[in-house]
Motif scaffolding. Structure first.
Motif, PDB file in Angstrom:
ATOM      1  N   GLY A   1      35.706  39.446   1.455  1.00 53.18           N
ATOM      2  CA  GLY A   1      34.704  38.323   1.891  1.00 53.18           C
ATOM      3  C   GLY A   1      35.196  38.551   2.501  1.00 53.18           C
ATOM      4  O   GLY A   1      35.121  38.800   3.620  1.00 53.18           O
ATOM      5  N   ASP A   2      34.513  36.873   3.482  1.00 51.72           N
ATOM      6  CA  ASP A   2      34.146  37.193   4.835  1.00 51.72           C
ATOM      7  C   ASP A   2      35.261  35.051   5.529  1.00 51.72           C
ATOM      8  O   ASP A   2      34.703  34.762   3.886  1.00 51.72           O
ATOM      9  N   SER A   3      35.238  34.793   5.907  1.00 47.21           N
ATOM     10  CA  SER A   3      35.967  33.773   5.921  1.00 47.21           C
ATOM     11  C   SER A   3      35.255  33.246   6.435  1.00 47.21           C
ATOM     12  O   SER A   3      35.686  31.754   6.116  1.00 47.21           O
ATOM     13  N   ASP A   4      33.739  32.990   6.799  1.00 47.51           N
ATOM     14  CA  ASP A   4      33.235  32.176   6.494  1.00 47.51           C
ATOM     15  C   ASP A   4      32.487  32.248   5.438  1.00 47.51           C
ATOM     16  O   ASP A   4      31.069  31.044   6.173  1.00 47.51           O
ATOM     17  N   LEU A   5      31.837  32.187   4.995  1.00 51.22           N
ATOM     18  CA  LEU A   5      31.392  32.291   3.346  1.00 51.22           C
ATOM     19  C   LEU A   5      32.938  31.660   1.833  1.00 51.22           C
ATOM     20  O   LEU A   5      33.588  32.246   1.537  1.00 51.22           O
ATOM     21  N   ILE A   6      31.889  30.867   1.759  1.00 51.73           N
ATOM     22  CA  ILE A   6      32.180  30.315   0.285  1.00 51.73           C
ATOM     23  C   ILE A   6      31.857  30.261  -0.645  1.00 51.73           C
ATOM     24  O   ILE A   6      30.477  29.987  -0.566  1.00 51.73           O
ATOM     25  N   PRO A   7      31.849  31.065  -2.078  1.00 48.85           N
ATOM     26  CA  PRO A   7      31.371  31.047  -3.014  1.00 48.85           C
ATOM     27  C   PRO A   7      31.254  29.699  -4.250  1.00 48.85           C
ATOM     28  O   PRO A   7      32.033  28.740  -3.413  1.00 48.85           O
ATOM     29  N   LEU A   8      30.064  29.103  -4.237  1.00 43.74           N
ATOM     30  CA  LEU A   8      29.801  27.808  -4.899  1.00 43.74           C
ATOM     31  C   LEU A   8      29.847  28.204  -6.408  1.00 43.74           C
ATOM     32  O   LEU A   8      29.766  26.843  -6.797  1.00 43.74           O
ATOM     33  N   LYS A   9      28.547  28.930  -6.832  1.00 48.35           N
ATOM     34  CA  LYS A   9      28.618  29.440  -8.078  1.00 48.35           C
ATOM     35  C   LYS A   9      29.325  30.377  -8.677  1.00 48.35           C
ATOM     36  O   LYS A   9      28.448  31.330  -8.682  1.00 48.35           O
ATOM     37  N   ALA A  10      30.458  29.556  -9.090  1.00 46.41           N
ATOM     38  CA  ALA A  10      30.904  31.345  -9.574  1.00 46.41           C
ATOM     39  C   ALA A  10      30.150  32.283 -10.959  1.00 46.41           C
ATOM     40  O   ALA A  10      30.582  33.862 -10.711  1.00 46.41           O
ATOM     41  N   SER A  11      29.298  31.803 -11.067  1.00 52.79           N
ATOM     42  CA  SER A  11      28.365  33.171 -12.479  1.00 52.79           C
ATOM     43  C   SER A  11      27.586  33.141 -11.535  1.00 52.79           C
ATOM     44  O   SER A  11      27.527  35.136 -11.853  1.00 52.79           O
ATOM     45  N   GLU A  12      27.408  33.239 -10.050  1.00 47.87           N
ATOM     46  CA  GLU A  12      26.979  34.703  -8.878  1.00 47.87           C
ATOM     47  C   GLU A  12      28.194  36.056  -8.616  1.00 47.87           C
ATOM     48  O   GLU A  12      27.781  36.756  -8.559  1.00 47.87           O
ATOM     49  N   TYR A  13      29.069  35.422  -9.195  1.00 48.98           N
ATOM     50  CA  TYR A  13      30.192  36.397  -9.244  1.00 48.98           C
ATOM     51  C   TYR A  13      30.737  37.301 -10.373  1.00 48.98           C
ATOM     52  O   TYR A  13      31.877  37.888  -9.882  1.00 48.98           O
ATOM     53  N   GLN A  14      30.357  37.181 -11.027  1.00 48.90           N
ATOM     54  CA  GLN A  14      31.219  37.739 -12.426  1.00 48.90           C
ATOM     55  C   GLN A  14      30.279  39.286 -12.066  1.00 48.90           C
ATOM     56  O   GLN A  14      29.403  39.717 -12.545  1.00 48.90           O
ATOM     57  N   PRO A  15      31.465  39.950 -12.828  1.00 46.36           N
ATOM     58  CA  PRO A  15      30.999  40.876 -12.902  1.00 46.36           C
ATOM     59  C   PRO A  15      30.498  41.471 -13.886  1.00 46.36           C
ATOM     60  O   PRO A  15      30.144  40.717 -15.517  1.00 46.36           O
ATOM     61  N   LYS A  16      29.097  42.537 -14.196  1.00 49.30           N
ATOM     62  CA  LYS A  16      28.273  43.021 -15.327  1.00 49.30           C
ATOM     63  C   LYS A  16      28.888  43.602 -15.708  1.00 49.30           C
ATOM     64  O   LYS A  16      29.014  44.803 -16.002  1.00 49.30           O
TER      65      LYS A  16
END
Length: 274
Positions: A57-72
């Motif tokens: 991660g980056d300290s100044d990046l916040i994920p907002l949409k969980a679906s974007e971060y799910q493994p395929k």
């Protein structure tokens, strides 16, 4: 330890974060904070086991949409925003430049990328006993381990003063991209999903653009830095925090902000003499 750092550590511990202390001269602190992510495979087993997945991660990046971060399904990991950064030439090869913001791999893969790297093979040729330890699978997650690889690959660039956007600034992205692409070339069945990203709530936008109640259109947020701490901006930022976290955590964040600003005012009014 500065009062602000001590405050931040205490709050991180309170929310259950693991803290790994890596000591270095202050002049290396930023580059080390970037490069250390490439060495995630050397995290202690008390924090992550070999089969655990690690998402950088980056300290100044916040994920907002969980679906974007799910493994395929059917893949061994993913690279988020993989098409952002073009290509570069190094060691007679053309590499894709992957961002370090979010790379999702198992701990054992992070370590294997270094263990099977050309850089490690070259370092082993004239390795002393101490160097062999730093090149082993049991190497500590330390300044010495990272510096051994960093100086070998980047030479004088590793030790030079670093400014945003200069040749030293992208060492982490370059090194990670090389390791990952070289590892994939050796393991044809190893599959990493390269994906783009959804719309970003960016720090370049004015605060009135952040002043909203619905954030569904955004996949992540790229945070403003010191500006976000100003009282009016913090009230706006609270809308995003409220969208992401429960009331208990929101209260915790606001308490942290209040104490941080108290310390900041004390430091501003009573600067430490050199």
């Amino acid at each position: 330890m500065t009062p602000r750092l001590n405050l931040s550590r205490n709050y991180l511990k309170h929310v259950g974060a693991h803290i790994v202390d890596v000591q270095c001269n202050e002049s290396y602190s930023i580059k080390l904070s970037q490069l250390i992510r490439v060495f995630s495979g050397f995290l202690p087993d008390s924090i992550a086991q070999d089969d655990d997945n690690i998402l950088t991660g980056d300290s100044d990046l916040i994920p907002l949409k969980a679906s974007e971060y799910q493994p395929k399904n059917g893949t061994d990991g993913y690279i988020f925003n993989a098409f952002c950064c073009g290509q570069f030439q190094r060691r007679g090869k053309t590499y894709t430049m992957f961002p370090m913001g979010h790379v999702f791999l198992q701990k054992k893969v992070w370590r294997a990328m270094l263990m099977e790297s050309q850089q490690r093979a070259e370092l082993l040729v004239n390795a002393t006993n101490q160097t062999q330890y730093l090149l082993s699978e049991k190497a500590p997650l330390s300044f010495e381990t990272i510096t051994l690889y960093g100086r070998h690959e980047f030479g004088k660039v590793y030790d030079q003063n670093m400014d945003k956007g200069d040749s030293a600034w992208y060492m982490d992205q370059i090194f990670c991209s090389m390791l990952l692409i070289d590892y994939r070339s050796k393991h044809k069945n190893f599959s990493v999903h390269e994906r783009g990203r959804a719309e970003r709530l960016d720090r370049a936008f004015p605060m009135n653009f952040w002043d909203r109640d619905n954030f569904n259109q955004f996949g992540d947020a790229h945070l403003k830095h010191d500006e976000i701490l100003q009282e009016g901006n913090w009230r706006i930022f609270n809308k995003l925090l409220k969208n992401l976290f429960n009331g208990t955590l929101l209260t915790l964040f606001n308490d942290y902000h209040r104490q941080y600003m108290i310390i900041d005012n004390v430091v501003a009014n009573h600067p430490v003499k050199p």
